[in-house]
Design a protein around this motif. Sequence first.
Motif, PDB file in Angstrom:
ATOM      1  N   UNK A   1       0.823  -1.211   0.000  1.00  0.00           N
ATOM      2  CA  UNK A   1       0.000   0.000   0.000  1.00  0.00           C
ATOM      3  C   UNK A   1       0.856   1.259   0.000  1.00  0.00           C
ATOM      4  N   UNK A   2       1.964   1.226   0.738  1.00  0.00           N
ATOM      5  CA  UNK A   2       2.867   2.376   0.765  1.00  0.00           C
ATOM      6  C   UNK A   2       3.463   2.621  -0.622  1.00  0.00           C
ATOM      7  N   UNK A   3       3.902   1.547  -1.280  1.00  0.00           N
ATOM      8  CA  UNK A   3       4.463   1.660  -2.632  1.00  0.00           C
ATOM      9  C   UNK A   3       3.392   2.162  -3.607  1.00  0.00           C
ATOM     10  N   UNK A   4       2.166   1.647  -3.451  1.00  0.00           N
ATOM     11  CA  UNK A   4       1.054   2.080  -4.301  1.00  0.00           C
ATOM     12  C   UNK A   4       0.817   3.579  -4.145  1.00  0.00           C
ATOM     13  N   UNK A   5       0.792   4.055  -2.917  1.00  0.00           N
ATOM     14  CA  UNK A   5       0.552   5.479  -2.662  1.00  0.00           C
ATOM     15  C   UNK A   5       1.658   6.339  -3.262  1.00  0.00           C
ATOM     16  N   UNK A   6       2.905   5.899  -3.132  1.00  0.00           N
ATOM     17  CA  UNK A   6       4.034   6.663  -3.688  1.00  0.00           C
ATOM     18  C   UNK A   6       3.926   6.733  -5.206  1.00  0.00           C
ATOM     19  N   UNK A   7       3.628   5.598  -5.836  1.00  0.00           N
ATOM     20  CA  UNK A   7       3.561   5.566  -7.300  1.00  0.00           C
ATOM     21  C   UNK A   7       2.411   6.422  -7.828  1.00  0.00           C
ATOM     22  N   UNK A   8       1.278   6.417  -7.102  1.00  0.00           N
ATOM     23  CA  UNK A   8       0.126   7.199  -7.540  1.00  0.00           C
ATOM     24  C   UNK A   8       0.297   8.686  -7.275  1.00  0.00           C
ATOM     25  N   UNK A   9       1.146   9.042  -6.291  1.00  0.00           N
ATOM     26  CA  UNK A   9       1.195  10.427  -5.823  1.00  0.00           C
ATOM     27  C   UNK A   9       2.488  11.159  -6.168  1.00  0.00           C
TER      28      UNK A   9
ATOM     29  N   UNK B   1     -13.341   4.642 -14.525  1.00  0.00           N
ATOM     30  CA  UNK B   1     -13.570   3.725 -13.411  1.00  0.00           C
ATOM     31  C   UNK B   1     -14.991   3.785 -12.876  1.00  0.00           C
ATOM     32  N   UNK B   2     -15.769   4.749 -13.322  1.00  0.00           N
ATOM     33  CA  UNK B   2     -17.184   4.763 -12.947  1.00  0.00           C
ATOM     34  C   UNK B   2     -17.941   3.650 -13.675  1.00  0.00           C
ATOM     35  N   UNK B   3     -17.296   3.026 -14.687  1.00  0.00           N
ATOM     36  CA  UNK B   3     -17.887   1.905 -15.409  1.00  0.00           C
ATOM     37  C   UNK B   3     -17.270   0.577 -14.980  1.00  0.00           C
ATOM     38  N   UNK B   4     -15.945   0.540 -14.872  1.00  0.00           N
ATOM     39  CA  UNK B   4     -15.266  -0.700 -14.475  1.00  0.00           C
ATOM     40  C   UNK B   4     -13.930  -0.357 -13.824  1.00  0.00           C
ATOM     41  N   UNK B   5     -13.411  -1.323 -13.083  1.00  0.00           N
ATOM     42  CA  UNK B   5     -12.194  -1.090 -12.306  1.00  0.00           C
ATOM     43  C   UNK B   5     -10.953  -1.166 -13.199  1.00  0.00           C
ATOM     44  N   UNK B   6     -10.056  -0.230 -13.019  1.00  0.00           N
ATOM     45  CA  UNK B   6      -8.744  -0.245 -13.662  1.00  0.00           C
ATOM     46  C   UNK B   6      -7.705  -0.436 -12.562  1.00  0.00           C
ATOM     47  N   UNK B   7      -6.860  -1.454 -12.652  1.00  0.00           N
ATOM     48  CA  UNK B   7      -5.886  -1.715 -11.584  1.00  0.00           C
ATOM     49  C   UNK B   7      -5.028  -0.490 -11.278  1.00  0.00           C
ATOM     50  N   UNK B   8      -4.787  -0.271  -9.978  1.00  0.00           N
ATOM     51  CA  UNK B   8      -4.020   0.900  -9.559  1.00  0.00           C
ATOM     52  C   UNK B   8      -2.596   0.860 -10.105  1.00  0.00           C
ATOM     53  N   UNK B   9      -2.076  -0.343 -10.361  1.00  0.00           N
ATOM     54  CA  UNK B   9      -0.717  -0.447 -10.896  1.00  0.00           C
ATOM     55  C   UNK B   9      -0.651   0.194 -12.285  1.00  0.00           C
ATOM     56  N   UNK B  10      -1.735   0.094 -13.054  1.00  0.00           N
ATOM     57  CA  UNK B  10      -1.779   0.725 -14.379  1.00  0.00           C
ATOM     58  C   UNK B  10      -1.727   2.240 -14.232  1.00  0.00           C
ATOM     59  N   UNK B  11      -2.534   2.767 -13.305  1.00  0.00           N
ATOM     60  CA  UNK B  11      -2.553   4.207 -13.057  1.00  0.00           C
ATOM     61  C   UNK B  11      -1.186   4.702 -12.610  1.00  0.00           C
ATOM     62  N   UNK B  12      -0.602   3.983 -11.650  1.00  0.00           N
ATOM     63  CA  UNK B  12       0.703   4.393 -11.121  1.00  0.00           C
ATOM     64  C   UNK B  12       1.803   4.338 -12.155  1.00  0.00           C
ATOM     65  N   UNK B  13       1.854   3.249 -12.917  1.00  0.00           N
ATOM     66  CA  UNK B  13       2.901   3.106 -13.934  1.00  0.00           C
ATOM     67  C   UNK B  13       2.729   4.111 -15.057  1.00  0.00           C
ATOM     68  N   UNK B  14       1.467   4.419 -15.412  1.00  0.00           N
ATOM     69  CA  UNK B  14       1.217   5.402 -16.465  1.00  0.00           C
ATOM     70  C   UNK B  14       1.727   6.772 -16.077  1.00  0.00           C
ATOM     71  N   UNK B  15       1.428   7.191 -14.857  1.00  0.00           N
ATOM     72  CA  UNK B  15       1.919   8.483 -14.374  1.00  0.00           C
ATOM     73  C   UNK B  15       3.432   8.517 -14.281  1.00  0.00           C
ATOM     74  N   UNK B  16       4.007   7.427 -13.760  1.00  0.00           N
ATOM     75  CA  UNK B  16       5.463   7.361 -13.622  1.00  0.00           C
ATOM     76  C   UNK B  16       6.145   7.411 -14.989  1.00  0.00           C
TER      77      UNK B  16
END
Length: 341
Positions: A43-51, A307-322
Amino acid sequence: MMHYFKWAFIVTAAGLLMGGVLGWQQTGTLEGMATIFFICTVLAVLEISLSFDNAIVNANKLKTMTPEWQHRFLTWGILIAVFGMRILFPLLIVVVAAKVSPWEALVLAASEPEQYAHIMEGAHLSISAFGGTFLMMVGLSFFFDHEKDIHWVQWIEGKMASYSAVRGIEVAAVLLIVLAFTKMHDDAESRVFLSSAIWGLVTFLCVEVLGGILDRKATLVEGAKGGLGAFLYLEVLDASFSFDGVIGAFALSKNLFVIAIGLGIGAMYVRSMTIMLVEKGTLAQYRFLEHGAFYAILILSVIMYVQSFFHIPEVVTGLGGAALIGMSLWSSVRWNRRNSG
């Protein structure tokens, strides 16, 4: 490096220790303790990657704030971010959605985490529309700026800057996108999506107006010039960034306290990165870095809508931003080399 990340390391050690203790209390086994420990780490790694893009935007705004308000944001602001958004915000959602008292919501989180998570996930449509709209306004306001003279992707950013003289163009663009997504939902969901999106837009505009008033008429609030308005803006921005991470965290754990520990650790690293970016003047050294962050914000806003239609994995969001931030950093380094002489 240790100077900037000292407190992040301390909070990491304390948080992981708390996670291990919580795991032992819940399961009474080393395996259970190791599982909770691992979830907190992920969760900590997820938060860092997303933020990470959040840290860049924070640093960009902090440059305009007085030293006093910079300090307040980096102290009070982090407390609001960790305790407000990672603990109080999920509780508030359950209070409103389930029509229970804050204490009942807390008891529900501790005793019936599955039911608590179900209520949280039920509010995902509203959160996606509100947070996505606010972030989209943040991103478009950066590009629709007539004073912006540094462009990373010239053919896009140059044209957007040239149209920035048209008043309210970013608001019109967001409203058109909101209406398009609203049409894709059925009747009941479309009303919820549209209402939440409008509130996200109104919140952004209110924060902008309030910030402008405070920055121009510092006599209204003593010491507010260059401070309070920006402080409020950054707090709402952090909240919008946190929506996706808080909801997504329930895919890894249904326990509110485990989620708070993991995301709280990540928030401390975001704070440390923000301080480092400001003090080292990194944004000035790498001219396209903040461009990459704002592109990442725009993509995140669209992802929240989808995501209001279907779930997109947070890893995709994080990696895309990174990836976008990495590309902008690489472009900045190349520009520096070509113009070093």
